[in-house]
Design a protein around this motif. Structure first.
Motif, PDB file in Angstrom:
ATOM      1  N   THR A  17       6.427  -3.915   9.377  1.00  0.00           N
ATOM      2  CA  THR A  17       7.224  -2.804   8.861  1.00  0.00           C
ATOM      3  C   THR A  17       7.441  -2.956   7.357  1.00  0.00           C
ATOM      4  O   THR A  17       7.300  -1.999   6.592  1.00  0.00           O
ATOM      5  N   SER A  18       7.766  -4.182   6.927  1.00  0.00           N
ATOM      6  CA  SER A  18       7.987  -4.422   5.499  1.00  0.00           C
ATOM      7  C   SER A  18       6.707  -4.185   4.692  1.00  0.00           C
ATOM      8  O   SER A  18       6.737  -3.611   3.609  1.00  0.00           O
ATOM      9  N   ALA A  60       3.487  -0.732   1.051  1.00  0.00           N
ATOM     10  CA  ALA A  60       2.254  -0.005   0.760  1.00  0.00           C
ATOM     11  C   ALA A  60       2.595   1.455   0.463  1.00  0.00           C
ATOM     12  O   ALA A  60       2.086   2.058  -0.487  1.00  0.00           O
ATOM     13  N   TYR A  61       3.494   2.008   1.264  1.00  0.00           N
ATOM     14  CA  TYR A  61       3.908   3.398   1.097  1.00  0.00           C
ATOM     15  C   TYR A  61       4.594   3.595  -0.257  1.00  0.00           C
ATOM     16  O   TYR A  61       4.315   4.557  -0.978  1.00  0.00           O
ATOM     17  N   LEU A  62       5.476   2.667  -0.624  1.00  0.00           N
ATOM     18  CA  LEU A  62       6.185   2.783  -1.898  1.00  0.00           C
ATOM     19  C   LEU A  62       5.233   2.653  -3.078  1.00  0.00           C
ATOM     20  O   LEU A  62       5.340   3.387  -4.064  1.00  0.00           O
ATOM     21  N   ARG A  63       4.304   1.690  -2.983  1.00  0.00           N
ATOM     22  CA  ARG A  63       3.362   1.502  -4.092  1.00  0.00           C
ATOM     23  C   ARG A  63       2.544   2.757  -4.303  1.00  0.00           C
ATOM     24  O   ARG A  63       2.244   3.147  -5.419  1.00  0.00           O
ATOM     25  N   ASP A 123       5.973  -6.491  -4.303  1.00  0.00           N
ATOM     26  CA  ASP A 123       7.142  -6.467  -3.403  1.00  0.00           C
ATOM     27  C   ASP A 123       8.221  -5.559  -3.992  1.00  0.00           C
ATOM     28  O   ASP A 123       9.066  -5.986  -4.767  1.00  0.00           O
ATOM     29  N   CYS A 124       8.159  -4.298  -3.586  1.00  0.00           N
ATOM     30  CA  CYS A 124       9.089  -3.303  -4.143  1.00  0.00           C
ATOM     31  C   CYS A 124      10.384  -3.233  -3.354  1.00  0.00           C
ATOM     32  O   CYS A 124      11.353  -2.626  -3.800  1.00  0.00           O
ATOM     33  N   THR A 125      10.409  -3.812  -2.161  1.00  0.00           N
ATOM     34  CA  THR A 125      11.600  -3.695  -1.318  1.00  0.00           C
ATOM     35  C   THR A 125      12.404  -4.990  -1.276  1.00  0.00           C
ATOM     36  O   THR A 125      13.370  -5.092  -0.530  1.00  0.00           O
ATOM     37  N   LEU A 133      15.452   3.312   8.521  1.00  0.00           N
ATOM     38  CA  LEU A 133      14.131   3.224   7.911  1.00  0.00           C
ATOM     39  C   LEU A 133      13.467   4.598   7.858  1.00  0.00           C
ATOM     40  O   LEU A 133      12.900   4.993   6.838  1.00  0.00           O
ATOM     41  N   LEU A 134      13.562   5.327   8.974  1.00  0.00           N
ATOM     42  CA  LEU A 134      12.937   6.649   9.022  1.00  0.00           C
ATOM     43  C   LEU A 134      13.627   7.595   8.043  1.00  0.00           C
ATOM     44  O   LEU A 134      12.979   8.381   7.355  1.00  0.00           O
ATOM     45  N   GLN A 135      14.968   7.477   7.974  1.00  0.00           N
ATOM     46  CA  GLN A 135      15.716   8.306   7.020  1.00  0.00           C
ATOM     47  C   GLN A 135      15.237   8.042   5.598  1.00  0.00           C
ATOM     48  O   GLN A 135      15.260   8.927   4.743  1.00  0.00           O
TER      49      GLN A 135
END
Ligand SMILES: Nc1nc2c(ncn2[C@@H]2O[C@H](COP(=O)(O)OP(=O)(O)O)[C@@H](O)[C@H]2O)c(=O)[nH]1
Ligand SMILES: [Mg+2]
Length: 242
Positions: free
Chosen positions: A138-139, A144-147, A156-158, A221-223
């Protein structure tokens, strides 16, 4: 002269973690004080910290009124640091030992030249141990989604384990931040990128929490999924990036 460091941790039900964490932080070979921003944890974390603060002037407690939130507590912690100019660096970390104090000296060293130092799981020398493969995946996916959506270089953005030089907050307006919950971590990073701060990653070994439960649910997480898109839209329209 050694820099004066404020280690800041938000807490919600961390009564079992916070005494050993504070002990470990104050034992570091650094000029360091501790700030806990608690959201009136039902398990009495606030009272535990209040006792420690009464016994040692290097320990500080902010007890927030409702509504609660990781993001709201985070903003209060940043503001507390910004208002107290005696501290040179801020180190933000979770209270559950996932972010081990032993990595703080490396974060602090990086701030000699950088504005922001990210404790990173996803660069050589960094890794994650202990948590189930689902949670680790999940992390990874979140990163990947944030990048992709934020077009960031950071691996590591989170990670909520970061060092900030005081100058990183020059001109930052916390009132403009919108996150109530955990996405505050990416909101701050995105703001720092937009402001062209020098950002480096420092490898850390992320361990599973020692005591208590995670507050990050699948629902939260979904929010959070739409949030990076909102950030891009909100900031890009006005300023553009890189
Ligand atoms: N003050 C405050 N801290 C919170 C809140 N939610 C989570 N935290 C803290 O934020 C840090 C990260 O939360 P955690 O539950 O460990 O999330 P995870 O590491 O993603 O599983 C921990 O120190 C929590 O105690 C909240 O609503 N208010
Ligand atoms: Mg945690």
């Amino acid at each position: 002269l050694s820099p004066k460091i404020l280690a800041f941790t938000p807490t919600y039900n961390e009564a079992g973690n916070i005494p050993p964490l504070i002990t470990a932080l104050l034992a570091l070979p650094l000029d360091i004080e501790v700030l806990v921003v608690d959201d009136q944890s039902p398990d009495g974390t606030g009272a535990v910290v209040a006792d420690l603060a009464a016994a040692d002037a290097r320990v500080h407690l902010v007890s927030r009124p409702p509504p609660r939130g990781r993001g709201l507590a985070g903003r209060d912690g940043f503001q507390w640091f910004i208002d107290r100019r005696q501290y040179d660096f801020l180190v933000e970390m979770d209270a559950d030992f996932s972010h081990h104090p032993k990595f703080i000296p490396a974060l602090v060293s990086a701030l000699a030249t950088a504005d922001v130092a990210i404790g990173s799981r996803y660069i050589p020398g960094g890794c994650e141990t202990g948590r189930g493969s689902e949670r680790q995946l999940t992390s990874r996916l979140a990163n990947a989604y944030l990048r992709f959506t934020l077009q960031t270089r950071q691996r590591d953005c989170t990670s909520g384990f970061r060092g900030y030089h005081r100058r990183a907050f020059d001109g930052v307006c916390l009132d403009k931040y919108t996150s109530v919950g955990p996405p505050i971590v990416s909101e701050v990073l995105f703001d720092m990128i937009r402001r062209r701060r020098r950002i480096v990653e420092v490898p850390i070994v992320f361990e599973d929490r020692r005591w208590g439960e995670s507050k990050l649910s699948l629902r939260i997480l979904l929010q959070a999924l739409g949030f990076p898109l909102f950030l891009r839209w909100a900031y890009l329209g006005k300023h553009g990036i890189r």
